[in-house]
Design a protein around this motif. Structure first.
Motif, PDB file in Angstrom:
ATOM      1  N   LYS A  27       0.801  -1.525  -0.110  1.00 21.74           N
ATOM      2  CA  LYS A  27      -0.041   0.022  -0.207  1.00 21.74           C
ATOM      3  C   LYS A  27       0.860   1.084   0.006  1.00 21.74           C
ATOM      4  O   LYS A  27       0.427   2.214  -0.568  1.00 21.74           O
ATOM      5  N   TYR A  28       2.184   1.236   0.633  1.00 20.64           N
ATOM      6  CA  TYR A  28       2.644   2.565   0.783  1.00 20.64           C
ATOM      7  C   TYR A  28       4.205   2.378  -0.087  1.00 20.64           C
ATOM      8  O   TYR A  28       4.970   3.099  -0.025  1.00 20.64           O
ATOM      9  N   ASN A  29       3.845   1.173  -0.930  1.00 22.76           N
ATOM     10  CA  ASN A  29       5.055   1.130  -1.957  1.00 22.76           C
ATOM     11  C   ASN A  29       6.479   1.261  -1.304  1.00 22.76           C
ATOM     12  O   ASN A  29       7.536   1.945  -1.834  1.00 22.76           O
ATOM     13  N   LEU A  30       6.578   0.396  -0.203  1.00 24.90           N
ATOM     14  CA  LEU A  30       7.841   0.521   0.465  1.00 24.90           C
ATOM     15  C   LEU A  30       9.127  -0.275  -0.229  1.00 24.90           C
ATOM     16  O   LEU A  30      10.266   0.031  -0.103  1.00 24.90           O
ATOM     17  N   LEU A  31       8.748  -1.086  -1.190  1.00 26.38           N
ATOM     18  CA  LEU A  31       9.479  -1.926  -2.124  1.00 26.38           C
ATOM     19  C   LEU A  31       9.424  -1.346  -3.591  1.00 26.38           C
ATOM     20  O   LEU A  31      10.343  -1.850  -4.324  1.00 26.38           O
ATOM     21  N   GLY A  32       8.740  -0.573  -4.158  1.00 26.34           N
ATOM     22  CA  GLY A  32       8.672  -0.132  -5.422  1.00 26.34           C
ATOM     23  C   GLY A  32       8.062  -0.851  -6.063  1.00 26.34           C
ATOM     24  O   GLY A  32       7.567  -0.095  -7.247  1.00 26.34           O
ATOM     25  N   ARG A  33       7.270  -1.986  -5.767  1.00 32.71           N
ATOM     26  CA  ARG A  33       6.481  -2.802  -6.494  1.00 32.71           C
ATOM     27  C   ARG A  33       5.655  -3.534  -5.566  1.00 32.71           C
ATOM     28  O   ARG A  33       6.111  -3.715  -4.542  1.00 32.71           O
ATOM     29  N   SER A  34       4.583  -4.007  -6.141  1.00 34.15           N
ATOM     30  CA  SER A  34       3.919  -5.135  -5.335  1.00 34.15           C
ATOM     31  C   SER A  34       4.250  -6.601  -5.243  1.00 34.15           C
ATOM     32  O   SER A  34       4.629  -6.951  -6.472  1.00 34.15           O
ATOM     33  N   THR A  35       4.670  -7.018  -4.411  1.00 34.97           N
ATOM     34  CA  THR A  35       5.236  -8.489  -4.323  1.00 34.97           C
ATOM     35  C   THR A  35       4.685  -9.037  -3.009  1.00 34.97           C
ATOM     36  O   THR A  35       3.940  -8.648  -2.184  1.00 34.97           O
ATOM     37  N   PHE A  36       4.958 -10.449  -3.026  1.00 34.77           N
ATOM     38  CA  PHE A  36       4.709 -11.218  -1.599  1.00 34.77           C
ATOM     39  C   PHE A  36       5.979 -11.360  -0.936  1.00 34.77           C
ATOM     40  O   PHE A  36       5.765 -12.178   0.143  1.00 34.77           O
ATOM     41  N   LEU A  37       7.147 -10.705  -1.129  1.00 33.70           N
ATOM     42  CA  LEU A  37       8.295 -10.905  -0.175  1.00 33.70           C
ATOM     43  C   LEU A  37       8.125 -10.604   1.130  1.00 33.70           C
ATOM     44  O   LEU A  37       8.526 -11.156   1.786  1.00 33.70           O
ATOM     45  N   PRO A  38       7.472  -9.264   1.395  1.00 38.65           N
ATOM     46  CA  PRO A  38       7.531  -9.040   2.874  1.00 38.65           C
ATOM     47  C   PRO A  38       6.545 -10.363   3.743  1.00 38.65           C
ATOM     48  O   PRO A  38       7.362 -10.390   4.842  1.00 38.65           O
ATOM     49  N   SER A  39       5.658 -10.760   3.237  1.00 35.71           N
ATOM     50  CA  SER A  39       5.137 -12.138   3.839  1.00 35.71           C
ATOM     51  C   SER A  39       5.949 -13.157   3.950  1.00 35.71           C
ATOM     52  O   SER A  39       5.952 -13.796   5.164  1.00 35.71           O
ATOM     53  N   LEU A  40       6.648 -13.483   2.944  1.00 36.47           N
ATOM     54  CA  LEU A  40       7.607 -14.555   3.018  1.00 36.47           C
ATOM     55  C   LEU A  40       8.629 -14.346   4.226  1.00 36.47           C
ATOM     56  O   LEU A  40       8.939 -15.231   4.912  1.00 36.47           O
ATOM     57  N   MET A  41       9.362 -13.247   4.053  1.00 32.48           N
ATOM     58  CA  MET A  41      10.298 -13.090   5.192  1.00 32.48           C
ATOM     59  C   MET A  41       9.587 -12.822   6.533  1.00 32.48           C
ATOM     60  O   MET A  41      10.325 -13.174   7.335  1.00 32.48           O
ATOM     61  N   TYR A  42       8.632 -12.297   6.833  1.00 27.98           N
ATOM     62  CA  TYR A  42       7.891 -12.335   7.982  1.00 27.98           C
ATOM     63  C   TYR A  42       7.721 -13.795   8.614  1.00 27.98           C
ATOM     64  O   TYR A  42       8.176 -14.271   9.727  1.00 27.98           O
ATOM     65  N   VAL A  43       7.007 -14.610   7.557  1.00 26.86           N
ATOM     66  CA  VAL A  43       6.938 -15.922   7.854  1.00 26.86           C
ATOM     67  C   VAL A  43       8.269 -16.719   8.291  1.00 26.86           C
ATOM     68  O   VAL A  43       8.445 -17.649   9.446  1.00 26.86           O
ATOM     69  N   THR A  44       9.402 -16.226   7.782  1.00 27.77           N
ATOM     70  CA  THR A  44      10.756 -16.988   7.848  1.00 27.77           C
ATOM     71  C   THR A  44      11.200 -16.213   9.145  1.00 27.77           C
ATOM     72  O   THR A  44      11.782 -17.256  10.111  1.00 27.77           O
ATOM     73  N   VAL A  45      11.291 -15.144   9.388  1.00 29.91           N
ATOM     74  CA  VAL A  45      11.758 -14.673  10.557  1.00 29.91           C
ATOM     75  C   VAL A  45      11.267 -14.938  11.915  1.00 29.91           C
ATOM     76  O   VAL A  45      11.882 -15.127  13.033  1.00 29.91           O
ATOM     77  N   THR A  46      10.081 -15.228  11.903  1.00 29.29           N
ATOM     78  CA  THR A  46       9.225 -15.567  12.936  1.00 29.29           C
ATOM     79  C   THR A  46       9.351 -16.960  13.301  1.00 29.29           C
ATOM     80  O   THR A  46       8.639 -17.524  14.302  1.00 29.29           O
ATOM     81  N   ALA A  47      10.340 -17.526  12.457  1.00 30.41           N
ATOM     82  CA  ALA A  47      10.628 -19.047  12.898  1.00 30.41           C
ATOM     83  C   ALA A  47      11.834 -19.247  13.140  1.00 30.41           C
ATOM     84  O   ALA A  47      12.394 -20.403  13.422  1.00 30.41           O
ATOM     85  N   LEU A  48      12.739 -18.210  13.402  1.00 29.57           N
ATOM     86  CA  LEU A  48      14.071 -18.139  13.622  1.00 29.57           C
ATOM     87  C   LEU A  48      14.488 -19.164  14.936  1.00 29.57           C
ATOM     88  O   LEU A  48      15.392 -19.996  15.087  1.00 29.57           O
ATOM     89  N   PHE A  49      13.740 -18.967  15.906  1.00 29.85           N
ATOM     90  CA  PHE A  49      13.814 -19.601  17.387  1.00 29.85           C
ATOM     91  C   PHE A  49      12.756 -20.568  17.661  1.00 29.85           C
ATOM     92  O   PHE A  49      11.460 -19.962  17.258  1.00 29.85           O
TER      93      PHE A  49
END
Length: 328
Positions: A82-104
């Motif tokens: 929505k706020y165009n933080l990556l300059g384009r629409s992707t699903f990368l933020p959701s992928l990274m969030y799912v991964t980071v919240t499984a670190l420990f």
């Protein structure tokens, strides 16, 4: 896998759900007999007189947490696009969030910081709206109430009140009414809390709510460093993000630059507020997952060497799964 999530394809939601399950499979296999879930701070137990700490079996606990993480990942993805933080629409933020919240392993279960991440994402929607909003008083008031609600769930969340003022500094010219509005929003929630304490003859305990904030910041923390080797790929990715962001800094919109500045401060606040709890707990650092996920997403969105970014993500994924089965 990165290339799949670079595309804004609704089918990626299905892949996300599968990944959420895979990243928790190891913990489910070796889950303890009981898992405690503390939803609110002790001072708020008057509002929840029933015992709920062991209401869920370990498998149910992990599965519910997984559903919450998936929901948060999709909300975060919507926010970033929505706020165009990556300059384009992707699903990368959701992928990274799912991964980071499984670190420990501690991240994989229901916890107060995990619940608070819903509030943090909600706050970011409102904080980013400062940039184009003319009058931020009502928004700041709402943000103060959100922080108060988060403080009831998890007391260290109170420090994210600073993000309201930081957001006002970054996005808006100074207006003392907007700064006061956040305080009034926070006070409103605890005013009703004080009334409830008074009506239940517990007003003497109300003043002790903020006592943990006076805890001395620890000089040292006893940790097993080998258990934190999983952070090495994350640190590498953050370094690559900083390099990539520096390269594109002046090519970005002003709002995007300011948004990442705010995320940096939220990361610092979330990380440093762990001391409020007398016992060191890794679950606290779930509050850092949102800014970290967005920043790592930025690197992957602009990375051009496929072999490098795919290898780095694969390394991160393997590290997460490996350390779920191996602790030192």
């Amino acid at each position: 896998m990165i290339n799949i999530f670079k595309a804004f394809n609704p089918l990626n939601v299905l892949w996300l759900a599968i990944l959420v399950f895979i990243l928790r499979l190891g913990y489910i296999i070796e889950a303890p007999d009981k898992l405690q879930f503390v939803f609110v701070e002790p001072f708020a137990r008057l509002l929840l007189p029933v015992g709920y700490e062991y209401a869920f079996s370990p498998v149910e606990n992990v599965c519910i947490a997984a559903i919450l993480v998936l929901a948060q990942a999709l909300l975060l993805n919507f926010l970033v696009n929505k706020y165009n933080l990556l300059g384009r629409s992707t699903f990368l933020p959701s992928l990274m969030y799912v991964t980071v919240t499984a670190l420990f392993p501690q991240f994989l279960v229901l916890s107060a910081p995990l619940i608070c991440n819903f509030l943090l994402i909600w706050m970011l929607f409102k904080l980013f709206s400062f940039y184009k909003g003319e009058d931020a008083k009502s928004t700041a008031y709402d943000l103060g109430m959100i922080v108060a609600l988060g403080s009831i769930i998890y007391l260290p969340y109170i420090y994210l009140f600073l993000s309201i003022w930081i957001g006002l500094v970054i996005f808006k010219p100074f207006n003392w009414r907007e700064w006061i509005s956040g305080i009034l929003g926070y006070i409103t929630v605890f005013f009703f809390f004080a009334v409830y304490y008074y009506l239940t003859n517990h007003l003497h305990s109300f003043y002790q709510i903020w006592a943990p904030l006076g805890t001395k910041f620890p000089n040292s923390i006893n940790i097993k460093y080998l258990n934190y080797l999983v952070l090495i790929p994350v640190i590498i990715l953050i370094g690559l993000f900083l390099y990539s962001f520096q390269q594109n800094y002046y090519k970005s919109y002003v709002q995007v630059r300011k948004s990442y500045q705010l995320l940096f401060f939220i990361f610092l606040i979330g990380g440093l507020s762990f001391y409020v709890k007398s016992r060191f707990n890794l679950q606290h650092f779930l509050l850092c997952a949102v800014p970290v996920a967005v920043c790592i997403s930025y690197y992957f969105a602009y990375a051009t060497r496929k072999w490098l970014y795919e290898s780095l993500y694969l390394l991160l994924l393997i590290s997460v799964i490996y350390f779920q089965f191996n602790t030192f």
